[in-house]
Write an enzyme that holds these catalytic residues in place. Structure first.
Site, short mmCIF file in Angstrom:
data_model
loop_
_atom_site.label_atom_id
_atom_site.label_comp_id
_atom_site.label_asym_id
_atom_site.label_seq_id
_atom_site.Cartn_x
_atom_site.Cartn_y
_atom_site.Cartn_z
N ASP A 25 -8.52 -2.40 8.02
CA ASP A 25 -8.02 -2.77 6.70
C ASP A 25 -8.81 -3.94 6.15
OD1 ASP A 25 -6.51 -2.57 4.49
OD2 ASP A 25 -4.69 -3.42 5.35
N CYS B 275 15.07 -23.49 -14.89
CA CYS B 275 15.57 -24.82 -15.21
C CYS B 275 14.70 -25.28 -16.37
CB CYS B 275 15.41 -25.76 -14.01
SG CYS B 275 15.53 -27.50 -14.46
N GLU C 30 -10.73 7.36 14.81
CA GLU C 30 -11.09 5.93 14.75
C GLU C 30 -9.95 5.15 14.13
OE1 GLU C 30 -14.51 5.98 12.20
OE2 GLU C 30 -15.72 7.08 13.65
N CYS D 99 18.22 -31.11 -10.54
CA CYS D 99 18.62 -32.03 -11.61
C CYS D 99 20.01 -31.75 -12.15
CB CYS D 99 17.61 -32.00 -12.74
SG CYS D 99 17.63 -30.47 -13.69
N LEU E 239 -10.91 8.21 0.94
CA LEU E 239 -10.43 9.19 1.93
C LEU E 239 -9.08 9.73 1.49
CD1 LEU E 239 -10.93 7.48 5.42
CD2 LEU E 239 -12.00 9.60 4.66
N ASP F 138 0.84 -1.21 0.00
CA ASP F 138 0.00 0.00 0.00
C ASP F 138 0.87 1.24 0.00
OD1 ASP F 138 -1.93 -1.84 0.22
OD2 ASP F 138 -2.80 -1.09 2.10
N CYS G 161 13.27 -32.59 -14.85
CA CYS G 161 13.83 -32.23 -13.54
C CYS G 161 12.90 -32.75 -12.43
CB CYS G 161 13.95 -30.71 -13.46
SG CYS G 161 14.25 -30.11 -11.80
N LYS H 35 -8.40 2.82 11.37
CA LYS H 35 -8.69 2.57 9.97
C LYS H 35 -8.59 1.06 9.77
CE LYS H 35 -7.32 4.21 5.37
NZ LYS H 35 -7.83 3.06 4.72
N PHE I 81 2.13 1.99 -3.36
CA PHE I 81 1.01 2.51 -4.17
C PHE I 81 0.74 3.97 -3.83
CE2 PHE I 81 -3.45 3.42 -4.90
CZ PHE I 81 -3.65 2.94 -6.18
N GLU J 234 -16.78 -1.57 7.26
CA GLU J 234 -15.74 -2.40 6.69
C GLU J 234 -16.00 -3.85 7.04
OE1 GLU J 234 -13.80 -0.17 5.26
OE2 GLU J 234 -11.95 -1.22 4.73
N CYS K 297 20.80 -26.31 -11.73
CA CYS K 297 19.57 -26.59 -11.00
C CYS K 297 19.90 -27.46 -9.78
CB CYS K 297 18.59 -27.31 -11.91
SG CYS K 297 17.16 -27.91 -11.02
N TYR L 224 -19.05 2.44 10.57
CA TYR L 224 -18.51 3.71 11.03
C TYR L 224 -19.07 4.95 10.34
CZ TYR L 224 -15.54 2.27 7.12
OH TYR L 224 -15.09 1.82 5.92
N LYS M 175 -1.93 7.41 7.73
CA LYS M 175 -1.57 5.99 7.55
C LYS M 175 -0.25 5.65 8.23
CE LYS M 175 -3.00 3.81 3.81
NZ LYS M 175 -3.27 3.49 2.39
S1 IVH Z 1 -14.92 6.79 6.88
C1 IVH Z 1 -16.63 9.29 3.08
N1 IVH Z 1 -13.84 5.37 8.78
O1 IVH Z 1 -10.78 3.35 4.38
C2 IVH Z 1 -15.60 8.32 3.54
N2 IVH Z 1 -13.38 4.75 6.53
O2 IVH Z 1 -8.98 4.51 2.39
C3 IVH Z 1 -16.05 7.59 4.73
N3 IVH Z 1 -11.99 2.74 6.32
O3 IVH Z 1 -13.17 3.92 1.86
C4 IVH Z 1 -15.05 6.61 5.19
N4 IVH Z 1 -11.75 2.36 8.48
O4 IVH Z 1 -13.30 1.71 3.25
C5 IVH Z 1 -13.96 5.54 7.45
N5 IVH Z 1 -13.00 4.18 10.58
C6 IVH Z 1 -13.12 4.34 9.27
C7 IVH Z 1 -12.51 3.47 8.34
C8 IVH Z 1 -12.65 3.72 6.97
C9 IVH Z 1 -11.46 1.94 7.25
C10 IVH Z 1 -11.81 2.54 4.87
C11 IVH Z 1 -13.03 2.85 4.02
C12 IVH Z 1 -12.56 3.96 3.12
C13 IVH Z 1 -11.10 3.69 3.05
C14 IVH Z 1 -10.31 4.86 2.56
#
Ligand code: IVH
Length: 667
Positions: free
Chosen positions: A121, A426, A117, A411, A88, A36, A431, A119, A39, A175, A408, A227, A314
């Site tokens: 995954d 190989c 909160e 083999c 987000l 991630d 093999c 996040k 990315f 989630e 190898c 959430y 993050k």
């Molecule tokens: S609020 C309008 N709260 O993270 C956006 N998202 O990378 C509302 N996610 O699309 C999202 N934990 O899938 C919110 N406590 C949390 C979250 C959360 C994970 C995810 C969600 C979001 C993505 C963004």
């Protein structure tokens, strides 16, 4: 255009393409190949370039759109979201986060509260409740339309299917995630049955949610946390109040959220959880900071991609320091060599890591790694962690350079490295390691489903009982009972499962042969198109390429495979042993489609294979691409725009699934 602008343009185009590719790997295939963090860094680079060269900005750029999880395969219907499902904004920097809080604070005359909160995954879900009943569960999809996964969501017991009605309809979003223990169990099962394991709990959750059989989904141990509540005229003034209401209604919400009254409190929440997250039983990749006051949220609004009232901080990917004990050189059934590091066991993101991939010889050189070195491991996009760097300050005297083999290890044949490939191969078809790999694939669950693990295959091979795949079918009880550890019962079970495997349908036999680039889906498609091994083996490259789903790589792999006499002979032996070499014949139902050449496109209420079988059963012919010879185009949901355009240009009739059924009189 000057050179610098030209370069920027090229770079922007390249980044967009790469990001789209990684988006598909992540959201659709559930099989990412980068972390991630990597990315997000590509996204940052793209955003910076688009900012510096606004003339190349585009509404279509991934910086302005959310990644899409919409299934390209059949099985899930998609529906529009009532409110777009956005992403987000994110940052890895505390200074940037403070900037975010400051911007929010200046847009309000009062003291701002933030709800912090974890996040989670996992994969985003949107549940709509009408009159207190769970009506539909949609994935995020492309943000505008989502896939309907209601049946699967209903298998998660913490999600209420009905609540006492408080007089308003609403959507609640959250989630779906897979805790580490369920993830480990699922991957162990996958590995035991020689299937490809999931790269991480997020992909496992997303992949499970898109599994077609809810019974299978139930077994996967998915969890949910909600959430975000949205609707018209909701009776809440703050986000935290809405979430408390949800909890009182029995919805699963997080116990770790906290309302913070200042930026400093937000920062200390983040610092606290950057440590504590390491002992949570599920994966988190950051903290989400939301403006708590709903009126202020409304005032701040949204960009095309994300809310202005929330952002994500993050966490940097977790890494662990451990000792490199030795390196194994593994050979897969295709002959590719992968150096794999054996490590002193170390805990990382909820699991114990003992092995890490070193990818190839170039990577080993780039790291300048020695046996006995202390190395940092990190979980990237792939299942097996990778070594990111060496802690040279801890290098002991006498640490030895690893020696990448020239031959190898199984083999002894010389390894070959193509110029444009990073890996060594190989190329010896005989093999032993490659042969064992072929057997393991052949017996795996999705292939012939024969009850044999690595140890059994190894034992049978080493004792000279199996050399080529058909040998499995001439094994006798006498031969097996004389081997170490076999009892009458295990012998009988094993022979029984070999005998059962003769019933597996043709497409699985084809998949079991393990041709390069022929996975399960391709095997299914080929089996339905050609109907038998005989006609598949006779197909010319041109005939193969005429099929929609087949490109150069697959066509070349098939042609090369069937060119070899050894392969043909092996297939004859498998056929003689009683394996299915033809697709089960359907009874002919009518002549209604006689002489008609039909192209299909899009998703249907039944599988595409089923539609194709119906065409054949009514004496029609299914062809890959629209031409003047096409009788009609049968279009399901989301048909390919190219095909529609071509049919329209050529004046070819387009009919719906419904119309097709009435045509063949089969509802
Ligand atoms: S609020 C309008 N709260 O993270 C956006 N998202 O990378 C509302 N996610 O699309 C999202 N934990 O899938 C919110 N406590 C949390 C979250 C959360 C994970 C995810 C969600 C979001 C993505 C963004």
């Amino acid at each position: 255009m000057n050179d610098k602008r030209n370069k920027a343009k090229e770079q922007i185009e390249w980044l967009r393409q790469e990001i789209e590719r990684h988006n598909r790997d992540y959201y659709v295939k559930n099989s990412p190949t980068i972390s991630d963090f990597e990315f997000d860094m590509m996204m940052n680079d793209l955003a910076a370039l688009e900012k510096a060269y606004p003339e190349f900005a585009s509404a279509d750029s991934p910086t302005n759109r959310v990644g899409s999880d919409l299934s390209t395969a059949e099985g899930f219907k998609s529906y529009p979201h009532k409110y777009p499902m956005l992403s987000l904004g994110n940052t890895y920097s505390i200074a940037e986060l403070e900037g975010f809080c400051n911007r929010i604070a200046t847009s309000s005359s009062e003291n701002v509260s933030y709800c912090c909160e974890l996040k989670f995954d996992g994969t985003a879900i949107c549940l709509s409740y009408i009159n207190g009943k769970l009506k539909r569960a949609l994935t995020r999809g492309d943000g505008t339309n989502g896939d309907d996964v209601t049946a699967n969501v209903k298998t998660i017991s913490s999600i209420p299917t009905s609540i006492t009605d408080d007089g308003f309809d609403f959507e609640i979003r959250g989630e779906i995630y897979m805790p580490f223990d369920s993830f480990e169990r699922l991957n162990k099962e996958k590995i035991d049955s020689s299937e490809v394991p999931f790269a991480n709990p997020r992909n496992a959750a997303a992949g499970s949610l898109k599994t077609l059989d809810p019974k299978e989904v139930r077994k996967r141990g998915l969890q949910c946390v909600l959430y975000h509540i949205i609707g018209e005229n909701l009776p809440f003034s703050s986000h935290s109040e809405a979430i408390r209401w949800a909890a009182s209604k029995g919805f699963p919400v997080s116990e770790f959220s906290r309302v913070c009254k200042s930026t400093a409190e937000v920062v200390s929440y983040i610092e606290e959880w950057d440590v504590k997250r390491k002992s949570l039983p599920f994966a988190t990749d950051g903290v989400v900071i939301k403006t708590d006051d709903l009126a202020l949220q409304k005032k701040l609004g949204y960009t095309a991609k994300s809310p202005r009232w929330a952002t994500a901080y993050k966490f940097k990917p977790e890494e662990a320091l451990t000792k490199l004990l030795s390196i194994d050189y593994q050979i897969g059934r295709t002959g590719a060599i992968t150096p794999v590091a054996n490590l002193e066991p170390v805990r990382l993101s909820g699991t114990v890591v003992k092995r890490a991939s070193l990818h190839n010889s170039d990577q080993m050189e780039a790291l300048d790694i020695r046996i006995g070195d202390y190395v940092y491991v990190e979980k990237g996009g792939e299942i097996i962690p990778k070594i990111t760097r060496v802690e040279t300050s801890k290098r002991e005297a006498g640490a030895v350079h690893p020696h990448f083999p020239e031959k190898c290890p199984s083999c002894g044949s010389m390894l070959v490295k193509d110029e444009d490939e990073a890996r060594h191969y190989c190329n010896n078809e005989l093999c032993p390691m490659r042969i064992k790999g072929r057997f393991l694939h052949f017996v795996s669950r999705k292939a012939m489903n024969i009850n044999a693990g690595e140890a059994t295959i190894e034992q049978l091979y080493d004792n000279g009982l199996i050399k080529s795949l058909p040998d499995l079918y001439s094994l006798t009880a006498d031969q097996l009972i004389s081997l170490d550890g076999w009892k009458e019962k295990s012998v009988n079970n094993f022979l029984e499962s070999i005998s059962e495997s003769k019933k597996v349908p043709f497409f699985r036999v084809l998949y079991a042969l393990g041709l390069r680039h022929i996975g399960e889906t391709t095997a299914k498609m080929l089996a339905s198109h050609f109907g038998s091994m005989e006609s598949l083996s006779r197909a010319t490259k041109e005939e193969l390429l005429a099929i929609d789903e087949i490109g150069e790589t697959i066509a070349a792999s098939l042609s090369a495979y069937f060119m070899e006499n050894g392969h043909i002979e092996m297939i004859h032996r498998l056929k003689a042993a009683g394996l299915q070499m033809e697709t089960e014949k359907r009874e002919k139902l009518s002549n209604l489609l006689e002489g008609q050449s039909i192209v299909i496109s899009g998703n249907f209420s039944v599988s595409r294979e089923e539609i194709k079988a119906l065409i054949t059963a009514h004496s029609g012919k299914n062809t890959g691409s629209v031409s003047s010879k096409t009788s009609f185009l049968l279009a399901g949901e989301k048909p390919g725009p190219e095909k529609i355009r071509k049919a329209e240009t050529l004046g070819i009739k387009i009919i719906s699934e419904e119309e097709f059924y009435s045509l063949i009189n089969n509802n």
